[in-house]
Design a protein around this motif. Structure first.
Motif, PDB file in Angstrom:
ATOM      1  N   VAL A 131     -19.200  65.816  16.478  1.00  0.00           N
ATOM      2  CA  VAL A 131     -18.091  66.630  16.976  1.00  0.00           C
ATOM      3  C   VAL A 131     -17.184  66.929  15.787  1.00  0.00           C
ATOM      4  CG1 VAL A 131     -16.075  66.709  18.483  1.00  0.00           C
ATOM      5  CG2 VAL A 131     -18.159  65.598  19.273  1.00  0.00           C
ATOM      6  N   VAL A 132     -16.870  68.192  15.574  1.00  0.00           N
ATOM      7  CA  VAL A 132     -15.986  68.592  14.490  1.00  0.00           C
ATOM      8  C   VAL A 132     -14.580  68.758  15.059  1.00  0.00           C
ATOM      9  CG1 VAL A 132     -15.483  70.338  12.743  1.00  0.00           C
ATOM     10  CG2 VAL A 132     -17.861  69.729  13.254  1.00  0.00           C
ATOM     11  N   ILE A 133     -13.657  68.014  14.500  1.00  0.00           N
ATOM     12  CA  ILE A 133     -12.250  68.067  14.910  1.00  0.00           C
ATOM     13  C   ILE A 133     -11.499  68.890  13.868  1.00  0.00           C
ATOM     14  CG2 ILE A 133     -10.156  66.732  15.415  1.00  0.00           C
ATOM     15  CD1 ILE A 133     -12.360  66.007  17.338  1.00  0.00           C
ATOM     16  N   PRO A 134     -10.852  69.996  14.276  1.00  0.00           N
ATOM     17  CA  PRO A 134     -10.095  70.776  13.289  1.00  0.00           C
ATOM     18  C   PRO A 134      -8.802  70.053  12.890  1.00  0.00           C
ATOM     19  CG  PRO A 134      -9.779  71.690  15.471  1.00  0.00           C
ATOM     20  CD  PRO A 134     -10.790  70.578  15.610  1.00  0.00           C
ATOM     21  N   ALA A 135      -8.339  70.320  11.694  1.00  0.00           N
ATOM     22  CA  ALA A 135      -7.055  69.760  11.257  1.00  0.00           C
ATOM     23  C   ALA A 135      -5.945  70.385  12.083  1.00  0.00           C
ATOM     24  CB  ALA A 135      -6.840  70.031   9.773  1.00  0.00           C
ATOM     25  N   ARG A 136      -5.099  69.533  12.623  1.00  0.00           N
ATOM     26  CA  ARG A 136      -3.895  69.969  13.331  1.00  0.00           C
ATOM     27  C   ARG A 136      -2.736  69.131  12.791  1.00  0.00           C
ATOM     28  NH1 ARG A 136      -7.707  69.708  17.889  1.00  0.00           N
ATOM     29  NH2 ARG A 136      -8.132  71.839  18.578  1.00  0.00           N
ATOM     30  N   PRO A 137      -2.213  69.519  11.634  1.00  0.00           N
ATOM     31  CA  PRO A 137      -1.154  68.708  11.021  1.00  0.00           C
ATOM     32  C   PRO A 137       0.019  68.518  11.970  1.00  0.00           C
ATOM     33  CG  PRO A 137      -1.926  70.395   9.503  1.00  0.00           C
ATOM     34  CD  PRO A 137      -2.529  70.700  10.838  1.00  0.00           C
ATOM     35  N   TRP A 138       0.364  67.276  12.193  1.00  0.00           N
ATOM     36  CA  TRP A 138       1.443  66.941  13.119  1.00  0.00           C
ATOM     37  C   TRP A 138       2.480  66.030  12.475  1.00  0.00           C
ATOM     38  CZ3 TRP A 138       1.917  61.749  14.124  1.00  0.00           C
ATOM     39  CH2 TRP A 138       0.825  60.955  13.757  1.00  0.00           C
ATOM     40  N   LEU A 139       2.110  65.366  11.386  1.00  0.00           N
ATOM     41  CA  LEU A 139       2.985  64.410  10.736  1.00  0.00           C
ATOM     42  C   LEU A 139       3.475  64.998   9.418  1.00  0.00           C
ATOM     43  CD1 LEU A 139       4.055  61.460  10.874  1.00  0.00           C
ATOM     44  CD2 LEU A 139       2.053  60.809   9.544  1.00  0.00           C
ATOM     45  N   GLY A 140       4.769  64.968   9.203  1.00  0.00           N
ATOM     46  CA  GLY A 140       5.328  65.478   7.955  1.00  0.00           C
ATOM     47  C   GLY A 140       6.651  66.165   8.195  1.00  0.00           C
ATOM     48  N   ILE A 141       7.244  66.624   7.120  1.00  0.00           N
ATOM     49  CA  ILE A 141       8.527  67.311   7.233  1.00  0.00           C
ATOM     50  C   ILE A 141       8.465  68.624   6.456  1.00  0.00           C
ATOM     51  CG2 ILE A 141       9.890  65.232   7.638  1.00  0.00           C
ATOM     52  CD1 ILE A 141      10.697  65.270   4.700  1.00  0.00           C
TER      53      ILE A 141
END
Length: 160
Positions: A131-141
């Protein structure tokens, strides 16, 4: 000869400097305030379903959205564990912020999940090899978040 004299009471300046010095040495309360602000920032991010840069998270794949038992319209949310495990802690002169959930990283950076020897992944009721999970950046500022955190520092030092 005539002259003008100005008298200055240095004590007010010294008191201000002592206040700033005490605030600089009190990293615990500064970091605590910053940690709470980071929680608020990330709560808003989950509500908006977007990266720190304001880019909407990639939509769920149709098969996954259909197979979700709840929160079908929410990305990165099934039971809310990723969101609810965000926390901060202070280690010396360092503020740490994040989650202890191992799958937080694959959602941040994306990647491929492959079954462990002999175990098949079940996706939408069918076995698959990966299963390929796309990047979904959620952490950061972002830049606006940085300004908000600078305001926290200014307030802590008494400059607000």
């Amino acid at each position: 000869m005539t002259g003008v004299n100005i008298e200055f009471n240095i004590q007010d300046a010294l008191d201000a400097m002592l206040h700033i010095e005490a605030a600089i040495n009190d990293t615990q309360s500064l970091f605590s305030h910053m940690g709470e602000v980071l929680l608020d920032i990330h709560e808003a991010r989950f509500n908006a379903q977007e990266s720190p840069d304001g880019i909407p998270w990639q939509a769920l794949s149709p098969w996954y959205q259909k197979s979700k038992s709840k929160q079908k319209d929410k990305i990165l949310t099934l039971d809310g564990n990723l969101r609810s495990t965000l926390h901060w802690q202070i280690e010396g002169n360092t503020l740490l912020f994040g989650t202890n959930l191992i799958y937080g990283a694959i959602h941040q950076f994306g990647g491929t999940i492959k079954p462990v020897r002999g175990n098949a992944l079940n996706v939408g009721g069918r076995p698959v090899k990966k299963v390929v999970i796309p990047a979904r950046p959620w952490l950061g500022i972002n830049a606006q978040d940085k300004l908000l955190l600078v305001d926290v520092v200014r307030e802590h030092l008494g400059f607000a």
